[in-house]
Motif scaffolding. Structure first.
Motif, PDB file in Angstrom:
ATOM      1  N   GLN A  58       0.819  -1.214   0.000  1.00  0.00           N
ATOM      2  CA  GLN A  58       0.000   0.000   0.000  1.00  0.00           C
ATOM      3  C   GLN A  58       0.848   1.256   0.000  1.00  0.00           C
ATOM      4  OE1 GLN A  58      -2.269  -1.402   3.568  1.00  0.00           O
ATOM      5  NE2 GLN A  58      -4.049  -0.847   2.352  1.00  0.00           N
ATOM      6  N   ASN A 117      -8.960  16.515  -0.452  1.00  0.00           N
ATOM      7  CA  ASN A 117      -9.649  16.139  -1.689  1.00  0.00           C
ATOM      8  C   ASN A 117      -8.936  16.701  -2.919  1.00  0.00           C
ATOM      9  OD1 ASN A 117     -11.547  14.770  -0.205  1.00  0.00           O
ATOM     10  ND2 ASN A 117     -13.114  16.356  -0.335  1.00  0.00           N
ATOM     11  N   GLU A 147      -5.612  10.313   6.885  1.00  0.00           N
ATOM     12  CA  GLU A 147      -6.813   9.478   6.892  1.00  0.00           C
ATOM     13  C   GLU A 147      -7.623   9.706   5.621  1.00  0.00           C
ATOM     14  OE1 GLU A 147     -10.617   8.401   9.787  1.00  0.00           O
ATOM     15  OE2 GLU A 147      -9.568  10.321  10.037  1.00  0.00           O
ATOM     16  N   ARG A 148      -7.784  10.967   5.234  1.00  0.00           N
ATOM     17  CA  ARG A 148      -8.551  11.295   4.027  1.00  0.00           C
ATOM     18  C   ARG A 148      -7.827  10.844   2.762  1.00  0.00           C
ATOM     19  NH1 ARG A 148     -13.950  12.223   3.499  1.00  0.00           N
ATOM     20  NH2 ARG A 148     -14.321  13.261   1.507  1.00  0.00           N
ATOM     21  N   PHE A 150      -5.539   8.433   2.390  1.00  0.00           N
ATOM     22  CA  PHE A 150      -5.518   6.979   2.265  1.00  0.00           C
ATOM     23  C   PHE A 150      -6.889   6.437   1.854  1.00  0.00           C
ATOM     24  CE2 PHE A 150      -1.819   6.929   5.470  1.00  0.00           C
ATOM     25  CZ  PHE A 150      -0.890   6.899   4.447  1.00  0.00           C
ATOM     26  N   LYS A 151      -7.967   7.037   2.360  1.00  0.00           N
ATOM     27  CA  LYS A 151      -9.306   6.602   1.969  1.00  0.00           C
ATOM     28  C   LYS A 151      -9.547   6.791   0.483  1.00  0.00           C
ATOM     29  CE  LYS A 151     -11.926   7.069   6.292  1.00  0.00           C
ATOM     30  NZ  LYS A 151     -12.998   7.823   7.002  1.00  0.00           N
ATOM     31  N   GLN A 152      -8.898   7.800  -0.097  1.00  0.00           N
ATOM     32  CA  GLN A 152      -9.077   8.074  -1.517  1.00  0.00           C
ATOM     33  C   GLN A 152      -8.027   7.379  -2.384  1.00  0.00           C
ATOM     34  OE1 GLN A 152     -10.627  11.816  -2.829  1.00  0.00           O
ATOM     35  NE2 GLN A 152     -10.491  12.675  -0.765  1.00  0.00           N
ATOM     36  N   GLY A 153      -7.265   6.487  -1.781  1.00  0.00           N
ATOM     37  CA  GLY A 153      -6.356   5.654  -2.555  1.00  0.00           C
ATOM     38  C   GLY A 153      -5.004   6.247  -2.855  1.00  0.00           C
ATOM     39  N   LEU A 183      -2.102   5.028  11.353  1.00  0.00           N
ATOM     40  CA  LEU A 183      -2.394   5.055   9.917  1.00  0.00           C
ATOM     41  C   LEU A 183      -1.161   4.672   9.098  1.00  0.00           C
ATOM     42  CD1 LEU A 183      -4.522   8.322   9.707  1.00  0.00           C
ATOM     43  CD2 LEU A 183      -5.302   6.042   9.035  1.00  0.00           C
ATOM     44  N   HIS A 186      -0.442   1.008   9.254  1.00  0.00           N
ATOM     45  CA  HIS A 186      -1.409   0.203   8.518  1.00  0.00           C
ATOM     46  C   HIS A 186      -1.250   0.345   7.008  1.00  0.00           C
ATOM     47  CE1 HIS A 186      -5.161  -1.896   7.664  1.00  0.00           C
ATOM     48  NE2 HIS A 186      -5.517  -0.881   6.881  1.00  0.00           N
ATOM     49  N   HIS A 187      -0.910   1.533   6.542  1.00  0.00           N
ATOM     50  CA  HIS A 187      -0.926   1.813   5.106  1.00  0.00           C
ATOM     51  C   HIS A 187       0.443   1.812   4.448  1.00  0.00           C
ATOM     52  CE1 HIS A 187      -5.208   2.797   4.570  1.00  0.00           C
ATOM     53  NE2 HIS A 187      -5.151   3.289   5.786  1.00  0.00           N
TER      54      HIS A 187
END
Length: 396
Positions: A58, A117, A147-148, A150-153, A183, A186-187
């Motif tokens: 990741q 974003n 967090e934002r 990683f959520k968006q790839g 985070l 994990h990522h």
């Protein structure tokens, strides 16, 4: 080492480029090989190629001592990626960009989400060098930002001298930064380049006794032995005298004294500072970023012996300082331990990091041999990187 036979068919994969430089520019290092194999797998994942391994990565967090090749490997990986959808910044520049974007979004309901974003739209892969958190403002932002992202790839590749679990160690309100550590764990895959060699110095063909006895070069030496006026004159001989000044220049909307400087509009801009004007006063990384952006060559004279005996001081909460192994914190006030000149030393470290990262030519004059510039204080670990980088800058 995993079999790389299938990967060499992709001429620009990180593994193939690394392998092509072994024996000429590079000396084989098992820890670098571990990192380049991980970068190679990530490269294939990002370029939609069939990966050589079923293992999914990741992101990568490469950490270790100075000169172990972390920045080199990350840049090699970055250069192999397609041009679109990637971003590479020094960590300080990355955070400066985030703070500026947050200011532009001030008044919005959740500006951090808007900033994340926009960043996710701009890049799929984010690379930054020298991940080191010492500022509480940065620490408070990073968990929500990552967090934002990683959520968006968004995929992160970072280099650091510090393991993930020790980031912002002993920092003020560190409990608010712990979600960021979780985070990252994990990522990203943590890779420790723990090799015993400083490749930055060894690639310059310097033996250990030459490094320890290093005193001067064309670019670095004793202030009283370097003809700074002559160097400045030679560098600016093709520049109109009307474009040269000896009055203060404006950096980050504040005046800073110079000995001599060209206008920033000239193609080969040059500036000459005295050390104390640049590192003694209330200057920050933002000042050094602007200097490195505006000037192609920097002359810095009068660098004194830095560091010294470590003492304990009391600072009010929120006062800017670095975080070191010798720092302790108590309720209400903070007790920090560092030497009297460590504030100047910290600014000097930041300056050299920025000039190095932006490939600015540096002429440096010191009061003592370079190896004696910082021998005692709370920043010994950080200064090792500075010393290594100064050696490289003096030889290229």
């Amino acid at each position: 080492m995993p079999d790389g036979s299938n990967r060499t068919a992709i001429a620009q994969s990180p593994f193939a480029v690394y392998q092509s430089q072994l024996g000429s520019k590079l000396v084989e290092d098992p820890y670098q090989l571990e990192a380049i194999n991980a970068l190679d797998r990530l490269f294939f994942q990002l370029t939609s190629q069939k990966p050589p391994s079923p293992e999914v990565i990741q992101g990568l967090y490469m950490w270790g001592d100075v000169g172990r090749g972390k920045t080199f490997l990350m840049d090699l990986f970055y250069d192999c990626l397609p041009h679109k959808g990637k971003m590479r910044l020094h960590f300080h520049r990355f955070m400066a960009r985030i703070h500026q974007a947050l200011m532009e979004q001030a008044g919005q309901e959740d500006p951090l989400i808007l900033v994340a974003n926009e960043l996710a739209k701009e890049c799929r892969i984010l690379c930054f060098d020298e991940f080191f958190v010492s500022d509480i403002g940065d620490a408070m932002i990073l968990a929500g930002l990552f967090e934002r992202l990683f959520k968006q790839g968004v995929v992160l590749v970072a280099t650091s001298n510090t393991p993930i679990e020790r980031l912002y160690e002993n920092g003020l309100a560190r409990h608010k930064f712990l979600p960021c550590i979780t985070l990252l764990q994990h990522h990203t895959q943590s890779v420790n380049l723990v090799g015993a060699h400083d490749h930055r110095i060894e690639n310059l063909s310097m033996k250990q006794n030459e490094v320890e006895g290093f005193e001067d070069s064309k670019y670095i030496g004793y202030t009283n032995k370097i003809d700074f006026l002559g160097i400045f004159t030679d560098l600016t001989q093709a520049i109109d005298p009307a474009e040269i000044r000896d009055k203060p220049i404006k950096i980050c909307h504040r005046n800073i004294r110079v000995i001599k400087a060209t206008e920033v509009t000239v193609s080969n801009s040059v500036v000459w500072f005295d050390f104390f004007d640049l590192c003694e006063g209330p200057r920050s990384q933002l000042d050094y970023m602007e200097i490195a952006t505006q000037f192609k060559t920097v002359l810095l004279s009068g660098v004194p012996k830095l560091g010294g005996q470590i003492r304990s001081w009391i600072k009010a909460r929120g006062t800017e300082d670095g975080i070191g192994d010798n720092q302790a914190a108590v309720t209400g006030e903070r007790i920090v331990s560092y030497s009297e000149s460590d504030d100047m030393a910290r600014r000097f470290i930041s300056l050299i990091d920025e000039l190095y990262d932006q490939k600015v030519r540096l002429y440096l004059g010191t009061d003592v041999p370079l190896v004696e510039l910082y021998q005692e204080g709370a920043l010994l670990f950080e200064f090792r990187r500075t010393y290594s980088r100064l050696i490289e800058m003096s030889r290229n």
